[in-house]
Motif scaffolding. Sequence first.
Motif, short mmCIF file in Angstrom:
data_model
loop_
_atom_site.label_atom_id
_atom_site.label_comp_id
_atom_site.label_asym_id
_atom_site.label_seq_id
_atom_site.Cartn_x
_atom_site.Cartn_y
_atom_site.Cartn_z
N ILE A 10 39.50 -20.63 -61.50
CA ILE A 10 38.86 -19.87 -60.41
C ILE A 10 38.05 -20.81 -59.55
N TYR A 11 38.12 -20.60 -58.25
CA TYR A 11 37.30 -21.39 -57.33
C TYR A 11 36.66 -20.44 -56.33
N SER A 12 35.37 -20.64 -56.07
CA SER A 12 34.77 -19.94 -54.95
C SER A 12 33.56 -20.72 -54.44
N ALA A 13 33.11 -20.34 -53.27
CA ALA A 13 32.01 -21.07 -52.64
C ALA A 13 31.20 -20.15 -51.76
N MET A 14 30.02 -20.62 -51.41
CA MET A 14 29.14 -19.83 -50.55
C MET A 14 28.40 -20.79 -49.62
N LEU A 26 27.01 -8.54 -54.28
CA LEU A 26 27.93 -7.51 -54.78
C LEU A 26 29.39 -7.84 -54.44
N GLY A 27 29.61 -8.50 -53.29
CA GLY A 27 30.98 -8.81 -52.89
C GLY A 27 31.56 -10.00 -53.65
N ALA A 28 30.70 -10.95 -54.03
CA ALA A 28 31.23 -12.18 -54.61
C ALA A 28 30.56 -12.56 -55.93
N MET A 48 29.13 -28.33 -46.15
CA MET A 48 29.92 -28.88 -45.04
C MET A 48 30.37 -27.76 -44.10
N HIS A 49 30.66 -26.60 -44.64
CA HIS A 49 30.99 -25.47 -43.79
C HIS A 49 29.78 -25.03 -42.97
N ALA A 50 28.59 -25.17 -43.57
CA ALA A 50 27.39 -24.63 -42.92
C ALA A 50 27.08 -25.34 -41.59
N LEU A 135 39.30 -26.62 -43.85
CA LEU A 135 38.39 -27.19 -44.86
C LEU A 135 38.32 -26.23 -46.06
N MET A 136 38.32 -24.97 -45.78
CA MET A 136 38.27 -23.99 -46.87
C MET A 136 39.56 -24.05 -47.70
N ALA A 137 40.69 -24.25 -47.04
CA ALA A 137 41.95 -24.41 -47.77
C ALA A 137 41.88 -25.66 -48.65
N PRO A 149 37.70 -15.45 -56.02
CA PRO A 149 36.94 -14.20 -55.86
C PRO A 149 36.05 -14.24 -54.61
N VAL A 150 36.35 -13.37 -53.67
CA VAL A 150 35.60 -13.33 -52.40
C VAL A 150 35.44 -11.88 -51.95
N GLY A 151 34.64 -11.70 -50.91
CA GLY A 151 34.52 -10.39 -50.28
C GLY A 151 35.66 -10.21 -49.28
N GLU A 152 35.76 -8.99 -48.81
CA GLU A 152 36.85 -8.59 -47.92
C GLU A 152 36.95 -9.50 -46.67
N ASP A 153 35.81 -9.97 -46.16
CA ASP A 153 35.84 -10.74 -44.90
C ASP A 153 36.55 -12.09 -45.04
N LYS A 199 29.19 -5.89 -40.99
CA LYS A 199 28.86 -6.31 -42.36
C LYS A 199 27.43 -6.86 -42.47
N MET A 200 26.87 -6.73 -43.65
CA MET A 200 25.58 -7.33 -43.94
C MET A 200 25.79 -8.84 -43.95
N SER A 201 24.94 -9.57 -43.21
CA SER A 201 25.18 -11.01 -43.08
C SER A 201 23.89 -11.79 -43.25
N LYS A 202 24.01 -12.96 -43.93
CA LYS A 202 22.85 -13.83 -44.18
C LYS A 202 22.12 -14.21 -42.90
N SER A 203 22.91 -14.38 -41.82
CA SER A 203 22.30 -14.92 -40.60
C SER A 203 21.86 -13.82 -39.63
P1 TYM Z 1 29.85 -16.74 -47.10
O1 TYM Z 1 28.87 -17.80 -47.46
O2 TYM Z 1 29.75 -16.13 -45.73
O3 TYM Z 1 29.81 -15.57 -48.14
C1 TYM Z 1 29.90 -15.81 -49.52
C2 TYM Z 1 30.66 -14.71 -50.19
O4 TYM Z 1 30.05 -13.43 -49.96
C3 TYM Z 1 31.02 -12.51 -49.47
N1 TYM Z 1 30.34 -11.62 -48.51
C4 TYM Z 1 30.31 -10.28 -48.61
N2 TYM Z 1 30.84 -9.43 -49.52
C5 TYM Z 1 30.62 -8.11 -49.35
N3 TYM Z 1 29.89 -7.61 -48.32
C6 TYM Z 1 29.33 -8.41 -47.38
N4 TYM Z 1 28.62 -7.90 -46.39
C7 TYM Z 1 29.55 -9.82 -47.51
N5 TYM Z 1 29.14 -10.91 -46.79
C8 TYM Z 1 29.64 -11.97 -47.41
C9 TYM Z 1 32.05 -13.38 -48.77
O5 TYM Z 1 33.30 -12.73 -48.67
C10 TYM Z 1 32.11 -14.58 -49.69
O6 TYM Z 1 32.97 -14.35 -50.77
N6 TYM Z 1 33.89 -19.37 -45.99
C11 TYM Z 1 33.12 -18.83 -47.06
C12 TYM Z 1 32.60 -19.91 -48.01
C13 TYM Z 1 33.69 -20.78 -48.55
C14 TYM Z 1 34.65 -20.42 -49.55
C15 TYM Z 1 35.40 -21.61 -49.78
C16 TYM Z 1 34.90 -19.25 -50.25
C17 TYM Z 1 33.88 -22.09 -48.26
N7 TYM Z 1 34.92 -22.58 -48.98
C18 TYM Z 1 36.45 -21.60 -50.71
C19 TYM Z 1 35.95 -19.26 -51.18
C20 TYM Z 1 36.71 -20.42 -51.39
C21 TYM Z 1 31.93 -18.12 -46.48
O7 TYM Z 1 31.51 -18.36 -45.40
O8 TYM Z 1 31.34 -17.27 -47.34
#
Ligand code: TYM
Length: 336
Positions: A10-14, A26-28, A48-50, A135-137, A149-153, A199-203
């Motif tokens: 499994i791989y995931s990132a934030m 809750l999404g991830a 690096m994505h940030a 880069l994400m790929a 494992p990621v959220g819908e977006d 969607k609820m967003s960090k920023s």
């Molecule tokens: P990021 O940092 O925006 O969000 C991290 C994870 O949280 C999920 N998410 C949500 N789930 C449910 N409801 C919401 N409102 C919501 N907002 C965010 C996102 O789907 C994500 O799973 N590009 C990615 C980071 C990334 C990544 C990767 C993920 C970089 N490389 C490789 C997976 C694999 C991003 O910006 O997530």
Amino acid sequence: METQEKRKRIYSAMQPSGLITLGNYLGALNNWVKLQDDYDCLFCVANMHAITVRQDPAKLRKQSRDLLMQFLAVGLDPQKNIIYYQSHVPQHAELSWILNCYTYMGELNRMTQFKDKAAKHADNINAGLYTYPVLMAADILLYQADLVPVGEDQRQHLEITRDIAERFNNLYGETFVVPDAYIGKVGARIMALQEPDRKMSKSDENKNNTITILDEPAQIMNKIKRAMTDSENEVRFAPEKPGISNLLSIYSAVTGKTIAEAEKEFAGVGYGTFKTAVGEAVVARLEPIRTKVSDLEKNKDYLDAIIKEGAQKAERIASRTLEKAQKKVGFPPKIR
Ligand code: TYM
């Protein structure tokens, strides 16, 4: 004979672009915690994505460390998982360059997240923002991940990752595992509290739209009390009731009850009572996380050791895949 099947990876990132929201959790993250016992997992702080949007360097450094602490505080075990900073593993940038040459502009033009972010940051539509999905790929393919494992977006980004992997494999023979998205049934799309059509967003600049996992109980109760509802007085999940549906999703995700069970529980109850129950359930879930983060903040050496070891372990895996890809495209091996 080897009897044990190889565990799936499994791989995931934030991105460390702010405090983790209830949406991210809750999404991830919450799914990451559940999966860690059954899979080999890597979890990455995608710094690096940030930088595809402007960041204050000191703040980015702090937020990256904070994010790592929050990973640990929600229950990710550094003994079981590889937890690391993306920028500590140079193979991400190197594979990303190769994959850029196997990705079409037409594909990137279709990315909705690029369109949204370009509209939001019209003064800084940089090439990195455009090639962000590549880069994400690279992140995912470097580790030969089976599941992400990621959220819908993030669904569209997973689809382009699969397309890039398949294209490369078709040209050069099996090189990358083609990954599947893992999107949970509840909580995959948590909406902004006061604007439940997005969607609820960090920023988000409106802090009443988001709950972060470090919010104090009183703040959480207050934000939920002020969340948008509707003029009915019926706790029911329905497209024309986005505010109440969002609160039901949150309640269901934090308590483990189904939406139907929650609807039944709140049948005939007013919105005020319902909101108090949602708030209390969220507080109960987040409070131990907040306490754990403050413990970790005091433990610099422990965190440094995790960061160092995570980078070493990740690089070991990443370098094998990178060398394989380099060879396939015709780069000569290094003379050692
Ligand atoms: P990021 O940092 O925006 O969000 C991290 C994870 O949280 C999920 N998410 C949500 N789930 C449910 N409801 C919401 N409102 C919501 N907002 C965010 C996102 O789907 C994500 O799973 N590009 C990615 C980071 C990334 C990544 C990767 C993920 C970089 N490389 C490789 C997976 C694999 C991003 O910006 O997530």
